[in-house]
Design a protein around this motif. Structure first.
Motif, short mmCIF file in Angstrom:
data_model
loop_
_atom_site.label_atom_id
_atom_site.label_comp_id
_atom_site.label_asym_id
_atom_site.label_seq_id
_atom_site.Cartn_x
_atom_site.Cartn_y
_atom_site.Cartn_z
N MET A 197 0.83 -1.21 0.00
CA MET A 197 0.00 0.00 0.00
C MET A 197 0.87 1.27 0.00
N VAL A 198 1.89 1.27 0.85
CA VAL A 198 2.79 2.43 0.91
C VAL A 198 3.54 2.59 -0.40
N MET A 199 3.98 1.48 -0.98
CA MET A 199 4.74 1.53 -2.22
C MET A 199 3.87 2.06 -3.37
N TYR A 200 2.64 1.56 -3.50
CA TYR A 200 1.76 2.02 -4.57
C TYR A 200 1.34 3.47 -4.36
N PHE A 201 1.08 3.84 -3.10
CA PHE A 201 0.69 5.22 -2.81
C PHE A 201 1.81 6.18 -3.17
N ALA A 202 3.04 5.82 -2.79
CA ALA A 202 4.19 6.68 -3.10
C ALA A 202 4.42 6.75 -4.60
N THR A 203 4.21 5.64 -5.29
CA THR A 203 4.40 5.63 -6.75
C THR A 203 3.42 6.57 -7.43
N VAL A 204 2.16 6.51 -7.01
CA VAL A 204 1.14 7.37 -7.62
C VAL A 204 1.36 8.83 -7.24
N LEU A 205 1.63 9.08 -5.94
CA LEU A 205 1.73 10.45 -5.46
C LEU A 205 3.00 11.14 -5.94
N LEU A 206 4.14 10.43 -5.84
CA LEU A 206 5.43 11.06 -6.15
C LEU A 206 5.89 10.76 -7.58
N GLY A 207 5.49 9.62 -8.11
CA GLY A 207 5.94 9.26 -9.45
C GLY A 207 5.07 9.81 -10.56
N LEU A 208 3.73 9.69 -10.38
CA LEU A 208 2.82 10.11 -11.43
C LEU A 208 2.29 11.53 -11.24
N ALA A 209 2.35 12.05 -10.01
CA ALA A 209 1.82 13.39 -9.74
C ALA A 209 2.51 14.48 -10.57
N PRO A 210 3.85 14.43 -10.75
CA PRO A 210 4.49 15.48 -11.57
C PRO A 210 4.11 15.42 -13.05
N LEU A 211 3.61 14.26 -13.51
CA LEU A 211 3.35 14.10 -14.94
C LEU A 211 2.29 15.07 -15.48
N PRO A 212 1.14 15.25 -14.80
CA PRO A 212 0.17 16.24 -15.32
C PRO A 212 0.75 17.64 -15.43
N GLY A 213 1.58 18.04 -14.45
CA GLY A 213 2.21 19.36 -14.51
C GLY A 213 3.14 19.48 -15.70
N ILE A 214 3.88 18.41 -15.98
CA ILE A 214 4.79 18.40 -17.13
C ILE A 214 4.00 18.50 -18.43
N LEU A 215 2.93 17.70 -18.53
CA LEU A 215 2.12 17.72 -19.75
C LEU A 215 1.45 19.08 -19.96
N TYR A 216 0.95 19.68 -18.86
CA TYR A 216 0.33 20.99 -18.98
C TYR A 216 1.35 22.04 -19.42
N SER A 217 2.53 21.99 -18.82
CA SER A 217 3.58 22.95 -19.17
C SER A 217 3.92 22.87 -20.64
N TYR A 218 4.07 21.66 -21.16
CA TYR A 218 4.45 21.53 -22.56
C TYR A 218 3.29 21.79 -23.51
N PHE A 219 2.07 21.59 -23.03
CA PHE A 219 0.92 21.99 -23.84
C PHE A 219 0.91 23.50 -24.04
#
Length: 310
Positions: A197-219
């Motif tokens: 649970m901790v591993m998946y939560f950290a993966t989603v929160l810290l690994g995938l969370a920056p991705l929308p910001g990156i995609l928005y920035s490049y859009f």
């Protein structure tokens, strides 16, 4: 319930990419070459940025930190792998495995945050050029790197401490060339629910969370570039922003590919081979991506090696 011998584990066995003895010299030579290229290439980037005053800007400050993170990330895994091949040993101590896992999570997470920070920097430079020097001031740049570092340290510390609470059987074989978190947790004999649970939560929160910001920035960046009237201006803008987009795409595509492949039926060794892309190949390619089409970096590198700059 834990058995008495579960707590006596003192070492793990890293099975590596292949157990075929005939392939070991080839694997050793290939990974040694990639490791040396990675370290040398990223060191040159750091030297170029630190030695040339023209590169003392937010973009190159973040790039130097990214190069440092890439050197450290590969140095936590490849040297041990090469040592095991050279000594024909698969052993890594329990403490060594936990330490390797801690530093790999630390620098891998920091790498992820730095890519997001660099995307924000390019977003400000393209979409708010008149306010760029005010927004991306040295204090904010240092704060962004520091916050990224602190979050990565805390996440890595939490994940490593969670593994310390697990109990393992007396002989643990890890079908990988380094102690990756999910591989180590999967070998535990005790309940792994909380760790998962901790591993998946950290993966989603810290690994995938920056991705929308990156995609928005490049859009927003692409939208701004498309509004440039001259074709030459568009080409110049795209050519200067393309390197970071290439690095981001390579990092996330390979990481996502490994994640998706781990959910599909496959051999453990094929998963280890797939992980080579984001652990070794991406850090090795970063210096080439950033330097081949970057005049400022190439000019600084020429000064370092003593080539006259025209």
């Amino acid at each position: 319930m834990e058995s008495d011998n579960d707590t006596q584990i003192s070492e793990f066995l890293l099975l590596g990419l292949s157990e075929d003895p005939e392939l070991q010299p080839l694997i050793f030579g290939l990974f040694l070459s990639m490791y040396l290229i990675t370290v040398l290439g990223n060191l040159l980037i750091i030297l170029a940025v630190s030695s040339d005053s023209h590169l003392h800007t937010p973009m190159y400050f973040f790039l130097a930190n990214l190069s440092f993170a890439d050197i450290c990330s590969t140095s936590t895994t490849i040297p041990k792998m090469l040592w095991n091949i050279q000594t024909q040993s698969q052993v890594i101590t329990y403490a060594g495995c936990i330490t390797q896992m801690y530093f790999f999570i630390l620098f891998g997470g920091w790498d992820d945050f730095l890519l997001a920070v660099m995307a924000y920097d390019r977003f400000v430079a393209i979409c708010h050029p008149l306010h760029y020097t005010v927004i991306m001031n040295p204090w904010l740049c240092g704060l962004l790197v520091l916050v990224s570092w602190v979050i990565s340290v805390l996440n890595s510390l939490l994940q490593s401490l969670m593994v310390l609470w697990l109990s393992f059987c007396t002989e643990v074989e890890i079908p990988h060339f380094f102690c990756e978190l999910n591989q180590v947790v999967g070998q535990a004999c005790s309940d792994m629910f909380l760790n998962d649970m901790v591993m998946y939560f950290a993966t989603v929160l810290l690994g995938l969370a920056p991705l929308p910001g990156i995609l928005y920035s490049y859009f927003k960046i692409v939208s701004s570039i498309c509004q440039i009237s001259s074709i030459q201006g568009k080409y110049k803008a795209f050519s200067t922003r393309a390197p970071h987009l290439s690095v981001v795409s390579l990092f996330y595509c390979t990481g996502l590919g490994v994640y998706l492949s781990s959910a599909a039926p496959q051999s453990s060794h094929s998963g280890a081979v797939a992980s080579v892309m984001y652990t070794v190949v991406t850090p090795m390619l970063n210096p080439f991506i950033y330097s081949l089409r970057n005049r400022d970096i190439k000019r600084a590198l020429k000064r370092i090696v003593g080539i006259p700059v025209i």
